[in-house]
Design a protein around this motif. Sequence first.
Motif, short mmCIF file in Angstrom:
data_model
loop_
_atom_site.label_atom_id
_atom_site.label_comp_id
_atom_site.label_asym_id
_atom_site.label_seq_id
_atom_site.Cartn_x
_atom_site.Cartn_y
_atom_site.Cartn_z
N THR A 36 0.85 -1.19 0.00
CA THR A 36 0.00 0.00 0.00
C THR A 36 0.88 1.23 0.00
OG1 THR A 36 -1.68 -1.19 1.28
CG2 THR A 36 -1.86 1.19 1.20
N VAL A 37 0.61 2.15 -0.91
CA VAL A 37 1.40 3.38 -0.99
C VAL A 37 1.25 4.17 0.32
CG1 VAL A 37 1.64 5.57 -2.19
CG2 VAL A 37 1.20 3.49 -3.49
N GLY A 38 2.39 4.60 0.84
CA GLY A 38 2.39 5.37 2.08
C GLY A 38 2.67 4.55 3.32
N ALA A 39 2.61 3.23 3.21
CA ALA A 39 2.84 2.38 4.37
C ALA A 39 4.33 2.27 4.66
CB ALA A 39 2.26 0.99 4.13
N VAL A 40 4.67 2.13 5.94
CA VAL A 40 6.05 1.92 6.38
C VAL A 40 6.15 0.46 6.81
CG1 VAL A 40 7.85 2.56 8.00
CG2 VAL A 40 6.30 4.31 7.09
N SER A 41 6.90 -0.32 6.04
CA SER A 41 6.93 -1.77 6.25
C SER A 41 8.19 -2.17 7.00
CB SER A 41 6.88 -2.51 4.91
OG SER A 41 5.72 -2.16 4.19
N ALA A 42 8.04 -3.18 7.83
CA ALA A 42 9.18 -3.76 8.53
C ALA A 42 9.85 -4.79 7.64
CB ALA A 42 8.71 -4.40 9.83
N PRO A 43 11.13 -5.08 7.87
CA PRO A 43 11.80 -6.09 7.05
C PRO A 43 11.08 -7.44 7.14
CG PRO A 43 13.39 -4.85 8.35
CD PRO A 43 12.03 -4.46 8.85
N GLY A 44 10.91 -8.11 6.01
CA GLY A 44 10.25 -9.40 5.97
C GLY A 44 8.76 -9.34 5.73
N THR A 45 8.19 -8.13 5.66
CA THR A 45 6.76 -8.00 5.41
C THR A 45 6.46 -8.36 3.96
OG1 THR A 45 6.59 -6.23 7.04
CG2 THR A 45 4.79 -6.43 5.45
N GLU A 46 5.52 -9.31 3.76
CA GLU A 46 5.18 -9.73 2.40
C GLU A 46 4.41 -8.62 1.69
OE1 GLU A 46 1.94 -12.69 0.92
OE2 GLU A 46 3.75 -13.88 1.26
N LEU A 47 4.89 -8.27 0.49
CA LEU A 47 4.25 -7.24 -0.32
C LEU A 47 3.47 -7.83 -1.49
CD1 LEU A 47 7.18 -4.66 -0.46
CD2 LEU A 47 5.25 -4.71 1.13
N PHE A 48 4.03 -8.88 -2.09
CA PHE A 48 3.40 -9.52 -3.24
C PHE A 48 3.57 -11.03 -3.13
CE2 PHE A 48 5.10 -5.43 -4.60
CZ PHE A 48 3.98 -4.82 -5.14
N ARG A 49 2.66 -11.73 -3.81
CA ARG A 49 2.79 -13.18 -3.99
C ARG A 49 2.60 -13.46 -5.47
NH1 ARG A 49 2.86 -17.68 -0.82
NH2 ARG A 49 2.69 -16.32 1.01
N MET A 50 3.44 -14.32 -6.02
CA MET A 50 3.38 -14.55 -7.45
C MET A 50 3.47 -16.04 -7.77
SD MET A 50 7.21 -13.31 -8.63
CE MET A 50 6.91 -13.76 -10.33
N ILE A 51 2.82 -16.41 -8.87
CA ILE A 51 2.90 -17.78 -9.39
C ILE A 51 4.12 -17.85 -10.29
CG2 ILE A 51 1.74 -19.56 -10.74
CD1 ILE A 51 -0.91 -18.22 -10.00
N ARG A 52 5.09 -18.61 -9.88
CA ARG A 52 6.35 -18.66 -10.62
C ARG A 52 6.13 -19.21 -12.03
NH1 ARG A 52 11.26 -21.49 -8.12
NH2 ARG A 52 12.11 -20.54 -10.00
N GLN A 53 6.64 -18.46 -13.01
CA GLN A 53 6.60 -18.82 -14.42
C GLN A 53 5.17 -19.02 -14.94
OE1 GLN A 53 9.27 -22.13 -15.11
NE2 GLN A 53 10.84 -21.26 -13.77
N GLY A 54 4.18 -18.61 -14.16
CA GLY A 54 2.79 -18.76 -14.58
C GLY A 54 2.34 -20.19 -14.71
N ARG A 55 3.04 -21.12 -14.09
CA ARG A 55 2.73 -22.54 -14.24
C ARG A 55 1.71 -22.98 -13.19
NH1 ARG A 55 8.16 -25.97 -14.41
NH2 ARG A 55 6.57 -27.61 -14.22
N LEU A 56 0.72 -23.74 -13.67
CA LEU A 56 -0.27 -24.34 -12.79
C LEU A 56 -0.18 -25.85 -12.89
CD1 LEU A 56 -3.42 -22.13 -13.48
CD2 LEU A 56 -1.81 -21.93 -11.60
#
Length: 388
Positions: free
Chosen positions: A199-219
């Motif tokens: 979130t824009v404006g947030a102050v995050s601590a180290p290790g805080t998850e920002l995104f989760r992604m599906i690697r290589q788009g593989r299902l």
Amino acid sequence: MKTLKSNLKPVALALLAVLVIGGVAWYATSHKAVDDKKTAAPKPALTVTVVKPSTASLPLTLTANGNVAAWQEASVSSESNGLRLTEVRVNVGDTVKAGDVLAVFSADTVNADVAQARAALLEAQATAADAVANAARARTLKDSGALSAQQISQYNTAEQTANARIASAQAALATQQLRLKYTKVVAPDSGVISARTATVGAVSAPGTELFRMIRQGRLEWRAEVVAQDLRSIVPGATALVKAANGSETTGKVRMIAPTVDQQTRSALVYVDLPQNAGSKEAPFKAGMFASGKFELGASQALTVPQQSIVVRDGFSFVFRLTPDNHVAQVKVQPGRRAGDRIEVVGGLQADTPVVLRGAGFLNDGDLVHVVAEQPAAAAVAVAVAAAK
């Protein structure tokens, strides 16, 4: 009076004769009708066509259910401490490549720290240059006796200390430069963004998850298969997977789980879906339910047309034709399907003629009239001629 009685006697005799003759005639007529009914031929219940079972090569399949999941998920976290998030460049569903910038933190404080560390390095280098020069002069005077051994040792120590301070300043500068690098959050691999908490404006601590992604788009499709069927599946086998919305795709078995669930007595079979299955427009989504079947080869089977099988009271039957043109209801066990033909697992011999057309209107023991099956073109011509 005697004359009246004598006149009535012939009349009575005549009436009696008429009654006797009429009774005889009625008796003969009724028995003739019964005899005619007995000698008349029985009428068939229906006109039907018959066919014999045929042997065909049918595919061997194994059906299963399971969930669609990401092949691997990557968690993209914050590595900065106490910095404010100023920009988020991606959203859920976006496709990214390795090294793409996903978010940016404010770098003002870090830039100041970098400048301070660089100045400290310059200071350490200047101090070290003076210490190196003093140590070099002291070593040249070693044999002259102008300086004592203790003084020469102090100059050498000062030189080494100055060089160590240079190394320390360089490490501090590298640390600040690394902090500056961490102000940009980059994708660790190519893939599809599946979740976003940045979130824009947030102050995050180290290790805080920002995104989760599906690697290589593989299902992958994680099919649940009972233990007794696992031996028929091998890595590399083809599987046809059907999504909840009706879409189908073909995948390949990557691996079979090494353990079986103690509660369900089933194991997971991991099936790789096509590379584009995880794209935004693809019908398959991670987390959705899907059914499918594994293709395990083919085998010979005894089949009959689907039209010849009648389902009654939850059981499947065919009507076998007897030599006297009667039909006998035979219970069969259906198996695999291929087009309009159904495998008969048991209850029927290969040379047994069964009713094809009209089977659904028959009962056990009915007399039928058998006609030859007409080709499709001939049947259409007959229907057109009958309509005219």
